[in-house]
Write an enzyme that holds these catalytic residues in place. Structure first.
Site, PDB file in Angstrom:
ATOM      1  N   HIS A 186       0.822  -1.227   0.000  1.00  0.00           N
ATOM      2  CA  HIS A 186       0.000   0.000   0.000  1.00  0.00           C
ATOM      3  C   HIS A 186       0.849   1.267   0.000  1.00  0.00           C
ATOM      4  O   HIS A 186       0.363   2.336   0.346  1.00  0.00           O
ATOM      5  CB  HIS A 186      -0.949   0.006   1.208  1.00  0.00           C
ATOM      6  CG  HIS A 186      -2.040  -1.026   1.103  1.00  0.00           C
ATOM      7  ND1 HIS A 186      -2.740  -1.515   2.187  1.00  0.00           N
ATOM      8  CD2 HIS A 186      -2.564  -1.670   0.023  1.00  0.00           C
ATOM      9  CE1 HIS A 186      -3.635  -2.410   1.781  1.00  0.00           C
ATOM     10  NE2 HIS A 186      -3.538  -2.531   0.478  1.00  0.00           N
ATOM     11  N   GLY A 231      -1.172 -10.126  11.912  1.00  0.00           N
ATOM     12  CA  GLY A 231      -1.765  -8.834  12.226  1.00  0.00           C
ATOM     13  C   GLY A 231      -2.564  -8.188  11.110  1.00  0.00           C
ATOM     14  O   GLY A 231      -2.580  -6.977  10.997  1.00  0.00           O
TER      15      GLY A 231
HETATM   16  P1  OAD Z   1      -6.874  -3.910  10.306  1.00  0.00           P
HETATM   17  O1  OAD Z   1      -6.926  -2.747  11.225  1.00  0.00           O
HETATM   18  O2  OAD Z   1      -8.025  -4.142   9.405  1.00  0.00           O
HETATM   19  O3  OAD Z   1      -6.685  -5.245  11.144  1.00  0.00           O
HETATM   20  C1  OAD Z   1      -5.732  -5.334  12.173  1.00  0.00           C
HETATM   21  C2  OAD Z   1      -5.643  -6.780  12.610  1.00  0.00           C
HETATM   22  O4  OAD Z   1      -4.599  -6.871  13.569  1.00  0.00           O
HETATM   23  C3  OAD Z   1      -6.914  -7.319  13.276  1.00  0.00           C
HETATM   24  O5  OAD Z   1      -7.227  -8.583  12.725  1.00  0.00           O
HETATM   25  C4  OAD Z   1      -6.520  -7.447  14.751  1.00  0.00           C
HETATM   26  O6  OAD Z   1      -7.179  -8.539  15.388  1.00  0.00           O
HETATM   27  C5  OAD Z   1      -5.046  -7.687  14.633  1.00  0.00           C
HETATM   28  N1  OAD Z   1      -4.236  -7.281  15.802  1.00  0.00           N
HETATM   29  C6  OAD Z   1      -4.493  -6.327  16.726  1.00  0.00           C
HETATM   30  N2  OAD Z   1      -3.496  -6.265  17.626  1.00  0.00           N
HETATM   31  C7  OAD Z   1      -2.587  -7.192  17.253  1.00  0.00           C
HETATM   32  C8  OAD Z   1      -1.322  -7.617  17.769  1.00  0.00           C
HETATM   33  N3  OAD Z   1      -0.772  -7.063  18.857  1.00  0.00           N
HETATM   34  N4  OAD Z   1      -0.677  -8.612  17.116  1.00  0.00           N
HETATM   35  C9  OAD Z   1      -1.218  -9.179  16.004  1.00  0.00           C
HETATM   36  N5  OAD Z   1      -2.386  -8.820  15.489  1.00  0.00           N
HETATM   37  C10 OAD Z   1      -3.073  -7.833  16.096  1.00  0.00           C
HETATM   38  O7  OAD Z   1      -5.489  -3.777   9.511  1.00  0.00           O
HETATM   39  P2  OAD Z   1      -5.085  -4.376   8.078  1.00  0.00           P
HETATM   40  O8  OAD Z   1      -5.568  -5.763   7.923  1.00  0.00           O
HETATM   41  O9  OAD Z   1      -3.643  -4.122   7.927  1.00  0.00           O
HETATM   42  O10 OAD Z   1      -5.363   0.259   3.768  1.00  0.00           O
HETATM   43  O11 OAD Z   1      -5.888  -3.424   7.135  1.00  0.00           O
HETATM   44  C11 OAD Z   1      -5.733  -3.532   5.762  1.00  0.00           C
HETATM   45  C12 OAD Z   1      -5.806  -2.192   5.117  1.00  0.00           C
HETATM   46  O12 OAD Z   1      -7.007  -1.537   5.515  1.00  0.00           O
HETATM   47  C13 OAD Z   1      -4.733  -1.213   5.535  1.00  0.00           C
HETATM   48  O13 OAD Z   1      -3.513  -1.405   4.864  1.00  0.00           O
HETATM   49  C14 OAD Z   1      -5.340   0.106   5.196  1.00  0.00           C
HETATM   50  C15 OAD Z   1      -6.725  -0.139   5.750  1.00  0.00           C
HETATM   51  O14 OAD Z   1      -7.735   0.614   5.219  1.00  0.00           O
HETATM   52  C16 OAD Z   1      -5.103   1.443   3.212  1.00  0.00           C
HETATM   53  O15 OAD Z   1      -4.835   2.403   3.874  1.00  0.00           O
HETATM   54  C17 OAD Z   1      -5.160   1.431   1.731  1.00  0.00           C
END
Ligand code: OAD
Length: 248
Positions: free
Chosen positions: A120, A188
């Site tokens: 991204h 994550g």
């Molecule tokens: P999300 O915010 O959607 O998801 C975060 C994930 O991390 C969740 O499944 C949580 O359960 C998990 N989580 C939280 N704390 C954690 C920890 N300490 N260790 C491991 N996991 C943990 O984030 P992304 O999946 O990265 O896009 O989101 C994808 C995209 O959506 C991002 O890149 C962004 C956003 O809109 C753009 O900005 C284009």
């Protein structure tokens, strides 16, 4: 959980070609909030109003004021955590190849990982929407919002907004990495945003073992991923590396 840590270490020990897909959760232990879920950024602001390219083009000052400045403040003060450094340790052991990250904080590289696809984009650079001039985010003059280039054009971060395409070279290379690895660590990510969420599917269909590390199940759990190690990325990854060091 201990059994799953040992299983992951065994899978990594046997693997020849390991890759990772990481998301916002991997930087939570650095103090950066995720996007979704409790305390997530999208709980405070509407992504369609602040993180869509149409919203930026309509009112760049508003997006700079609320989203970009906040991201800068958070990323400026945070640092990589044991989740990032564990992946560096794996690379040094010959057990980590390419990391595909959805994060724009640059922490994998800051920690020392050398092969990172920023799916991204990256927040470290801004680009003028008129003349394409690039400037490090730290050097952008924020006394005027939105910041402007010498040519008068507006700076935008080199990250993908909603409504924009993944750079084709990043997409193609990520698909290739996924189809060639024999273990994919998925750490994550909520696996709700496409096309990133499809990377584990490609790996699985090509025969890889898909290991999820997340405190919560995701849409991949139980279907695409072989197993989920429920916990924080930093803590779990550190234990896996320690167990792998014992095995090798
Ligand atoms: P999300 O915010 O959607 O998801 C975060 C994930 O991390 C969740 O499944 C949580 O359960 C998990 N989580 C939280 N704390 C954690 C920890 N300490 N260790 C491991 N996991 C943990 O984030 P992304 O999946 O990265 O896009 O989101 C994808 C995209 O959506 C991002 O890149 C962004 C956003 O809109 C753009 O900005 C284009």
């Amino acid at each position: 959980m201990d059994e799953l840590i040992k299983r992951a270490a065994r899978d990594l020990a046997a693997a020849k070609n390991v890759a990772a897909l990481t998301g916002a959760g991997i930087s939570v232990e650095s103090g950066i909030p995720p996007f979704r879920g409790k305390g997530g950024l999208w709980e405070k602001i509407d992504p369609m109003e602040y993180a869509h390219i149409d919203a930026f083009m309509r009112d760049p000052a508003k997006v700079w004021q609320v989203l970009i400045k906040e991201m800068k403040d958070i990323i400026d003060t945070a640092r990589p955590n044991p989740a990032h450094t564990s992946l560096v340790r794996l690379e040094k052991m010959g057990k980590m190849g390419t990391i595909i990250t959805q994060n724009v904080d640059g922490f994998h590289q800051m920690a020392g990982s050398t092969d990172v696809i920023e799916f991204h984009g990256n927040f470290a650079w801004q680009r003028c929407i008129d003349c394409d001039r690039r400037l490090e985010t730290g050097k952008v003059d924020m006394s005027e919002i939105p910041p402007r280039c010498e040519c008068g054009g507006i700076y935008r971060p080199e990250c993908i907004f909603f409504g924009e395409l993944i750079p084709p070279e990043h997409l193609a290379r990520s698909q290739m990495v996924a189809s060639q690895c024999d273990v994919l660590l998925v750490m994550g990510t909520s696996a709700l945003v496409q096309p990133a969420a499809y990377i584990p599917v490609i790996a699985k269909e090509a025969g890889a073992t898909v290991i999820e590390i997340n405190p919560e199940p995701t849409p991949l759990t139980g279907s695409v991923s072989d197993y989920l190690i429920m916990g924080k990325a930093g803590e779990v990854a550190d234990q896996i590396v320690a167990e792998l060091e014992r095995l090798l």
